[in-house]
Design a protein around this motif. Structure first.
Motif, PDB file in Angstrom:
ATOM      1  N   THR A   1       0.863  -1.032   0.333  1.00  0.00           N
ATOM      2  CA  THR A   1      -0.192   0.024  -0.039  1.00  0.00           C
ATOM      3  C   THR A   1       0.980   1.182  -0.313  1.00  0.00           C
ATOM      4  OG1 THR A   1      -0.078   0.037   2.338  1.00  0.00           O
ATOM      5  CG2 THR A   1      -2.063  -0.992   1.492  1.00  0.00           C
ATOM      6  N   LYS A   2       0.086   2.263  -0.810  1.00  0.00           N
ATOM      7  CA  LYS A   2       1.262   3.672  -1.013  1.00  0.00           C
ATOM      8  C   LYS A   2       1.655   4.003   1.039  1.00  0.00           C
ATOM      9  CE  LYS A   2       0.402   8.933  -2.343  1.00  0.00           C
ATOM     10  NZ  LYS A   2      -0.868   9.020  -2.982  1.00  0.00           N
ATOM     11  N   ASP A   3       0.698   4.097   1.542  1.00  0.00           N
ATOM     12  CA  ASP A   3       1.678   4.076   3.140  1.00  0.00           C
ATOM     13  C   ASP A   3       1.830   3.057   4.186  1.00  0.00           C
ATOM     14  OD1 ASP A   3       0.463   6.585   2.505  1.00  0.00           O
ATOM     15  OD2 ASP A   3      -1.195   6.363   2.831  1.00  0.00           O
ATOM     16  N   MET A   4       2.624   2.509   3.163  1.00  0.00           N
ATOM     17  CA  MET A   4       2.725   1.378   3.837  1.00  0.00           C
ATOM     18  C   MET A   4       4.211   1.292   5.054  1.00  0.00           C
ATOM     19  SD  MET A   4       4.298  -1.642   1.266  1.00  0.00           S
ATOM     20  CE  MET A   4       5.115  -2.348   2.342  1.00  0.00           C
ATOM     21  N   PHE A   5       4.748   2.756   4.354  1.00  0.00           N
ATOM     22  CA  PHE A   5       6.063   2.856   5.406  1.00  0.00           C
ATOM     23  C   PHE A   5       6.101   3.959   6.182  1.00  0.00           C
ATOM     24  CE2 PHE A   5       8.265   0.363   1.868  1.00  0.00           C
ATOM     25  CZ  PHE A   5       8.491  -0.549   2.377  1.00  0.00           C
ATOM     26  N   LEU A   6       5.136   4.617   6.225  1.00  0.00           N
ATOM     27  CA  LEU A   6       4.303   5.792   7.358  1.00  0.00           C
ATOM     28  C   LEU A   6       4.588   5.396   8.712  1.00  0.00           C
ATOM     29  CD1 LEU A   6       2.765   8.494   4.891  1.00  0.00           C
ATOM     30  CD2 LEU A   6       4.498   8.195   5.008  1.00  0.00           C
ATOM     31  N   ASP A   7       5.096   6.270  10.104  1.00  0.00           N
ATOM     32  CA  ASP A   7       4.858   5.586  10.683  1.00  0.00           C
ATOM     33  C   ASP A   7       3.301   6.549  11.163  1.00  0.00           C
ATOM     34  OD1 ASP A   7       5.574   8.542  11.641  1.00  0.00           O
ATOM     35  OD2 ASP A   7       7.446   7.571  11.822  1.00  0.00           O
ATOM     36  N   GLU A   8       3.188   6.850  12.819  1.00  0.00           N
ATOM     37  CA  GLU A   8       1.911   7.110  13.547  1.00  0.00           C
ATOM     38  C   GLU A   8       2.042   8.683  12.990  1.00  0.00           C
ATOM     39  OE1 GLU A   8       2.113   5.864  17.169  1.00  0.00           O
ATOM     40  OE2 GLU A   8       0.861   3.919  17.148  1.00  0.00           O
ATOM     41  N   SER A   9       3.253   9.750  12.788  1.00  0.00           N
ATOM     42  CA  SER A   9       3.107  10.364  12.448  1.00  0.00           C
ATOM     43  C   SER A   9       3.229  11.104  11.360  1.00  0.00           C
ATOM     44  CB  SER A   9       4.564  11.549  13.161  1.00  0.00           C
ATOM     45  OG  SER A   9       4.088  11.026  14.505  1.00  0.00           O
ATOM     46  N   GLY A  10       3.111  10.008   9.873  1.00  0.00           N
ATOM     47  CA  GLY A  10       3.452  10.804   9.030  1.00  0.00           C
ATOM     48  C   GLY A  10       4.890  10.764   8.869  1.00  0.00           C
ATOM     49  N   ASN A  11       5.575  10.073   8.520  1.00  0.00           N
ATOM     50  CA  ASN A  11       7.341  10.196   8.191  1.00  0.00           C
ATOM     51  C   ASN A  11       7.598   8.235   8.658  1.00  0.00           C
ATOM     52  OD1 ASN A  11       7.218  12.727   9.192  1.00  0.00           O
ATOM     53  ND2 ASN A  11       7.755  11.996  11.515  1.00  0.00           N
ATOM     54  N   VAL A  12       8.333   8.667   6.562  1.00  0.00           N
ATOM     55  CA  VAL A  12       8.868   7.357   6.513  1.00  0.00           C
ATOM     56  C   VAL A  12       9.981   6.704   7.569  1.00  0.00           C
ATOM     57  CG1 VAL A  12      10.048   6.331   4.808  1.00  0.00           C
ATOM     58  CG2 VAL A  12       8.930   7.952   3.890  1.00  0.00           C
ATOM     59  N   ASP A  13       9.391   5.089   7.881  1.00  0.00           N
ATOM     60  CA  ASP A  13      10.024   4.787   8.663  1.00  0.00           C
ATOM     61  C   ASP A  13      11.239   3.614   8.028  1.00  0.00           C
ATOM     62  OD1 ASP A  13      11.197   2.659  10.748  1.00  0.00           O
ATOM     63  OD2 ASP A  13       9.191   2.801  11.456  1.00  0.00           O
ATOM     64  N   LYS A  14      12.479   4.443   7.925  1.00  0.00           N
ATOM     65  CA  LYS A  14      13.292   3.408   7.347  1.00  0.00           C
ATOM     66  C   LYS A  14      13.966   2.607   7.544  1.00  0.00           C
ATOM     67  CE  LYS A  14      14.985   8.557   6.231  1.00  0.00           C
ATOM     68  NZ  LYS A  14      16.360   9.413   5.972  1.00  0.00           N
ATOM     69  N   GLU A  15      13.689   2.099   9.139  1.00  0.00           N
ATOM     70  CA  GLU A  15      14.413   0.743   9.781  1.00  0.00           C
ATOM     71  C   GLU A  15      13.483  -0.204   8.937  1.00  0.00           C
ATOM     72  OE1 GLU A  15      16.811  -2.213  11.205  1.00  0.00           O
ATOM     73  OE2 GLU A  15      17.298   0.225  11.197  1.00  0.00           O
ATOM     74  N   VAL A  16      12.100   0.480   8.722  1.00  0.00           N
ATOM     75  CA  VAL A  16      10.796  -1.446   8.403  1.00  0.00           C
ATOM     76  C   VAL A  16      11.154  -0.535   6.545  1.00  0.00           C
ATOM     77  CG1 VAL A  16       8.635  -1.371   7.584  1.00  0.00           C
ATOM     78  CG2 VAL A  16       9.430  -0.827   9.998  1.00  0.00           C
ATOM     79  N   SER A  17      10.910   0.160   5.977  1.00  0.00           N
ATOM     80  CA  SER A  17      11.736   0.028   4.931  1.00  0.00           C
ATOM     81  C   SER A  17      13.050  -0.092   3.655  1.00  0.00           C
ATOM     82  CB  SER A  17      11.372   1.636   4.277  1.00  0.00           C
ATOM     83  OG  SER A  17      12.513   2.584   4.075  1.00  0.00           O
ATOM     84  N   ARG A  18      13.767  -0.362   4.465  1.00  0.00           N
ATOM     85  CA  ARG A  18      15.022  -0.788   3.957  1.00  0.00           C
ATOM     86  C   ARG A  18      15.825  -2.277   5.184  1.00  0.00           C
ATOM     87  NH1 ARG A  18      18.067   4.791   4.942  1.00  0.00           N
ATOM     88  NH2 ARG A  18      16.430   5.687   3.339  1.00  0.00           N
ATOM     89  N   TYR A  19      15.159  -3.050   6.093  1.00  0.00           N
ATOM     90  CA  TYR A  19      15.933  -3.667   7.463  1.00  0.00           C
ATOM     91  C   TYR A  19      14.440  -5.190   7.571  1.00  0.00           C
ATOM     92  CZ  TYR A  19      19.756  -1.112   6.314  1.00  0.00           C
ATOM     93  OH  TYR A  19      20.362  -0.915   6.012  1.00  0.00           O
ATOM     94  N   SER A  20      13.410  -4.654   7.081  1.00  0.00           N
ATOM     95  CA  SER A  20      12.993  -5.557   7.462  1.00  0.00           C
ATOM     96  C   SER A  20      11.899  -6.415   6.427  1.00  0.00           C
ATOM     97  CB  SER A  20      11.303  -4.204   8.440  1.00  0.00           C
ATOM     98  OG  SER A  20      10.511  -4.336   7.013  1.00  0.00           O
ATOM     99  N   HIS A  21      11.253  -7.688   6.647  1.00  0.00           N
ATOM    100  CA  HIS A  21      10.603  -8.501   5.752  1.00  0.00           C
ATOM    101  C   HIS A  21       9.516  -7.751   4.851  1.00  0.00           C
ATOM    102  CE1 HIS A  21      12.344 -11.461   8.108  1.00  0.00           C
ATOM    103  NE2 HIS A  21      11.791 -12.786   6.778  1.00  0.00           N
ATOM    104  N   LEU A  22       8.717  -6.804   5.046  1.00  0.00           N
ATOM    105  CA  LEU A  22       8.474  -5.633   3.830  1.00  0.00           C
ATOM    106  C   LEU A  22       9.374  -5.031   2.911  1.00  0.00           C
ATOM    107  CD1 LEU A  22       5.979  -3.938   7.107  1.00  0.00           C
ATOM    108  CD2 LEU A  22       5.246  -5.141   5.302  1.00  0.00           C
TER     109      LEU A  22
END
Length: 573
Positions: free
Chosen positions: A116-137
């Motif tokens: 989904t378009k917002d799958m890497f955004l945290d609760e504050s609407g910022n990109v969670d780089k740890e998730v977008s780079r180092y997770s199964h997602l």
């Protein structure tokens, strides 16, 4: 530091050259060989010696450039696991002698169906780089196996099992760690230990120290995966036992890739981007690569200027290149993405008329602040990417670039598979206007959507002379891939350098934002002073890219392995 010289056979002339680049200048080899019609000849240039030699053996045994390129790609999945892969994807440019045509194979990864378009955004609407780079997602659906199989089926002469045989042998029986792999293992230790602890035994001793150069390592799980592909074809990866292992790991760790994602994946043949530069034809990768579009665009902008007279890496030449680069990267931020999802204005971006419009707005004397450059309006991408090139004397040629994005990708290895998964989902614009890992700005065209292919900078490129392959190049280096490939082309076509000089010459890079002119060491202090007076902020640093290139000029093959990596290898026969 590793030092190699190519094997001289059938009159091949092998040369050695050195580039002085921090921290220590690696030695690399270039090679040339004559091209008599009485024998099969060819040239290979890649990041790794054993893979280059495996490809050369294919040519010696009568295979064509496509056979050799696929063999090389699979071999590098073993010997260069930090970049070569079957868990990632890429682009392959092929010139076929039989059809006298050039085609592009797109085997770029795709977003899973559940993305989904917002799958890497945290609760504050910022990109969670740890998730977008180092997770199964972070993993896109891999495309390498499908892409290589398609290339062989349509343009090769050997079977998939034959192309896989050298890779299986290397994985089963072992290969020596080289300097490149050793340095990558040192850098990636903490992440690999966190995300793939079961892989440590393959690359590190009982104390957690990476095996040193020369140590023989074996990769039995990867050998098993490659053997399954050899026996069952691509279905082993996308529908069979390998797919089961990938999906099992995804389900256990919150990933999105499903059996349906793997079963539905297809590599596709696309129409290349084409342009001309002073009598040569430029043929490169179309979207979802941005590389081909912007190489042609920048060449169009620069064509009327006499760069040869102004001099290689003079202040004036660098200024003109930097200005053209800024306009191209500004356009990249808005207009580029997956052409299956959005209409990409390729014809307009690569037109001579649009280039003339940009020239009319360029300041040829001073740097234009990036804030004053906006994307044009039409009238109506891991640092551990790797490229290689292969050419044969039948007229077949391949420029291939593939990647898992970062070094060892996401650092995730599904248990039992033996290979690392990519983290290419970070190449999407997780939040339009926010830079990705390489500082590149993306727009809505590159937002996350199910089954979309993420935008890339990979730029495998062929230069044709009289319709025949003349120069093949490409590079690693994230956002620098486009400008590195561009400069190899300009060094040969504009500045008259031989291939070895063209690949080893110092490079510059400007990507619009941030507004910084990056350059390798080796450009004179006087030139830098002049550029600063013209308004540039200069950032001098280490090596940019790795542009392993080959050429066929006047019936002689040339190969240049880029000196910026310690184990690159060009070889011909």
């Amino acid at each position: 530091m590793s030092t190699y010289s190519s094997v001289a056979t059938l009159g091949a002339i092998c040369l050695a050259a050195t580039l002085f680049a921090a921290p220590e200048p690696p030695i690399y080899n270039s090679a040339s060989t004559s091209h008599p019609e009485s024998a099969l000849h060819g040239m290979v240039s890649s990041r790794e010696k054993l893979a280059s030699e495996a490809a050369l053996e294919v040519l010696k045994n009568g295979g064509n450039a496509i056979d050799a390129a696929v063999t090389l790609g699979f071999a590098m999945a073993v010997t260069t696991p930090q970049a070569g892969n079957i868990g990632g994807g890429g682009f392959m440019m092929i010139h076929s002698a039989d059809t006298n045509s050039t085609i592009a194979i797109d085997y770029r990864e795709k977003a899973p169906l559940a993305a989904t378009k917002d799958m890497f955004l945290d609760e504050s609407g910022n990109v969670d780089k740890e998730v977008s780079r180092y997770s199964h997602l972070s993993a896109g659906v891999p495309g390498t196996v499908a892409g290589f199989a398609l290339a062989l089926e349509e343009y090769g002469t050997i079977s998939l099992s034959e192309a896989l045989a050298p890779a299986i042998d290397l994985a089963q029986n072992g290969f020596p760690v080289n300097e490149d792999l050793y340095q990558s293992l040192k850098t990636a230790k903490a992440r690999v230990e966190k995300h793939a602890p079961h892989a440590l035994k393959n690359f590190y001793d009982e104390k957690g120290v990476p095996y040193p150069p020369g140590h023989i390592i074996r990769l039995p799980e990867l050998a098993k995966s490659l053997t399954l592909i050899s026996e069952q074809g691509p279905d082993a990866f996308y529908k069979g036992p390998i797919a089961e292992l990938i999906v099992k790991d995804m389900e256990a760790n919150g990933g999105l890739i499903t059996r349906q994602d793997l079963e539905q994946y297809k590599a596709v043949v696309r129409k290349p981007v084409r342009g001309t530069y002073k009598g040569y034809e430029i043929v490169s990768m179309p979207p979802p690569s941005s590389g081909g579009v912007h190489i042609v665009q920048i060449l169009n902008i620069l064509e009327p200027f006499d760069l040869k007279s102004s001099g290689h890496n003079s202040a004036k030449t660098i200024h003109l290149m930097a200005e053209a680069m800024k306009y191209a990267y500004a356009d990249r931020s808005k207009h580029l993405g997956d052409s299956d999802f959005n209409p990409i204005p390729v014809d307009w971006l690569t037109s001579k008329d649009y280039a003339a419009d940009i020239r009319s707005r360029m300041n040829t004397e001073r740097a234009t602040p990036s804030v004053d450059i906006l994307p044009g309006e039409p009238i109506h991408e891991g640092l551990d990417t790797t490229n290689y090139t292969v050419i044969d004397n039948r007229g077949n040629a391949v420029a291939n670039t593939y990647t898992i994005n970062f070094t060892f990708g996401s650092k995730i290895m599904p248990p039992g598979t033996g290979f690392f998964l990519n983290n290419e989902m970070d190449d999407f614009s997780s939040k339009p206007g926010v830079p990705n890992a390489y500082g590149l700005i993306g727009g809505e065209f590159n937002s996350i959507e199910a089954e979309k292919r993420m935008l890339s900078s990979m730029s495998p490129t062929l230069v044709l002379k009289d319709g025949k392959p003349f120069l093949l190049t490409g590079s690693r280096g994230g956002s620098q891939i486009i400008t590195v490939s561009l400069q190899v082309i300009l060094n040969v076509l504009e500045h008259g350098m031989n291939l070895s000089e063209a690949v080893s010459a110092s490079r510059i890079h400007h990507q619009w934002l941030p507004d910084v002119l990056r350059m390798e060491r080796g450009i004179s202090a006087d030139t830098q002073s002049l550029l600063k007076e013209m308004g540039y902020e200069i950032q001098e640093g280490g090596a940019m890219g790795t542009a392993n290139s080959v050429s066929l000029q006047d019936e002689i093959f040339y190969g240049a392995a880029d000196p910026r990596r310690p184990d690159t290898f060009a070889v011909g026969f």
